[in-house]
Design a protein around this motif. Structure first.
Motif, PDB file in Angstrom:
ATOM      1  N   LEU A 174      15.020  -7.871   5.149  1.00 56.93           N
ATOM      2  CA  LEU A 174      14.670  -9.098   4.451  1.00 56.93           C
ATOM      3  C   LEU A 174      15.490  -9.114   3.162  1.00 56.93           C
ATOM      4  O   LEU A 174      15.539  -8.096   2.471  1.00 56.93           O
ATOM      5  N   VAL A 175      16.138 -10.237   2.851  1.00 59.55           N
ATOM      6  CA  VAL A 175      16.932 -10.337   1.621  1.00 59.55           C
ATOM      7  C   VAL A 175      16.286 -11.366   0.700  1.00 59.55           C
ATOM      8  O   VAL A 175      15.958 -12.468   1.124  1.00 59.55           O
ATOM      9  N   LYS A 176      16.074 -10.977  -0.550  1.00 60.29           N
ATOM     10  CA  LYS A 176      15.479 -11.874  -1.548  1.00 60.29           C
ATOM     11  C   LYS A 176      16.237 -11.738  -2.860  1.00 60.29           C
ATOM     12  O   LYS A 176      16.827 -10.701  -3.141  1.00 60.29           O
ATOM     13  N   ASN A 177      16.180 -12.801  -3.664  1.00 57.17           N
ATOM     14  CA  ASN A 177      16.737 -12.737  -5.013  1.00 57.17           C
ATOM     15  C   ASN A 177      15.720 -12.056  -5.923  1.00 57.17           C
ATOM     16  O   ASN A 177      14.523 -12.298  -5.798  1.00 57.17           O
ATOM     17  N   VAL A 178      16.216 -11.208  -6.783  1.00 54.99           N
ATOM     18  CA  VAL A 178      15.346 -10.560  -7.764  1.00 54.99           C
ATOM     19  C   VAL A 178      15.950 -10.769  -9.149  1.00 54.99           C
ATOM     20  O   VAL A 178      17.162 -10.941  -9.275  1.00 54.99           O
ATOM     21  N   GLY A 179      15.097 -10.780 -10.151  1.00 54.61           N
ATOM     22  CA  GLY A 179      15.560 -10.984 -11.522  1.00 54.61           C
ATOM     23  C   GLY A 179      15.235  -9.790 -12.388  1.00 54.61           C
ATOM     24  O   GLY A 179      14.306  -9.026 -12.114  1.00 54.61           O
ATOM     25  N   PHE A 180      16.037  -9.626 -13.437  1.00 56.87           N
ATOM     26  CA  PHE A 180      15.833  -8.535 -14.383  1.00 56.87           C
ATOM     27  C   PHE A 180      15.937  -9.104 -15.786  1.00 56.87           C
ATOM     28  O   PHE A 180      16.675 -10.057 -16.023  1.00 56.87           O
ATOM     29  N   GLN A 181      15.195  -8.520 -16.706  1.00 57.91           N
ATOM     30  CA  GLN A 181      15.249  -8.945 -18.105  1.00 57.91           C
ATOM     31  C   GLN A 181      15.510  -7.719 -18.962  1.00 57.91           C
ATOM     32  O   GLN A 181      14.969  -6.645 -18.717  1.00 57.91           O
TER      33      GLN A 181
END
Length: 195
Positions: A174-181
């Protein structure tokens, strides 16, 4: 909340955090997503309807999957006939509607994430189909002026449950976008997205 204010707030945050250093590498990103999954696991899920549903409520294809789960001991299905009522609410002689009474068994309760009433006497049960584990993080795009980054995370579908047969995507990944701060005190942190 006005979009211009949001942009200004992000820019101000970026200036405040601009002094932070530390690279976001693929392995660092994978570690952050793994930590995030420990705090809040990611599951695949599908909906199973229970209660008394009219014949035809489920497609023939779906009903066959329900029957398979019944055969494996995860659902209990019985047929119920109810009289057809006339406009006065009285039963019409010899006329019946077919319903299916569907229930989760104790064996299936381990996979139940949530139950909500859907309609009068019908319930939507959210069932776990697998647990996602991070495989790799790639395509890291850093947005320095916002102290944020976005990447593609590939997850492996582990611990598949009997309800996996309902998953439209039967693949292993499964491929998903992830975010980092990037924060001043902690450096990079995960802000896992699910789109």
């Amino acid at each position: 909340f006005n979009p211009m204010r949001k942009i200004l707030a992000f820019l101000a945050l970026g200036l405040l955090l601009g002094a932070c250093s530390g690279k976001l590498t693929s392995s660092k990103a994978e570690d952050l997503v793994e930590e995030s999954l420990k705090e809040k696991p990611m599951y695949g899920d599908i909906t199973i309807y229970t209660g008394e549903v009219k014949d035809g409520f489920l497609s023939e294809e779906k009903y066959k999957l329900y029957e398979k789960l019944q055969g494996d001991g995860y659902l209990k299905i019985s047929t119920v006939e109810k009289p057809v009522l006339d406009w006065l609410g009285k039963p019409r002689e010899g006329e019946f509607k077919k319903f299916y009474s569907i229930a989760l068994t104790d064996k299936s309760k381990d996979y139940l994430l949530e139950t909500k009433e859907y309609d009068d006497g019908i319930y939507k049960n959210t069932m776990k189909t697998y647990t996602a584990e991070v495989d790799k993080v790639s395509d890291i795009h850093i947005i320095p002026e916002m102290n944020m980054a976005e990447a593609k995370a590939t997850f492996v579908k582990k611990d598949k449950t009997p309800f996996f047969i309902f998953e439209e995507d039967q693949t292993e990944f499964l491929v998903k976008n992830v975010g980092f701060q990037k924060t001043e005190d902690k450096g990079w942190t995960s802000m896992r997205k699910t789109r």
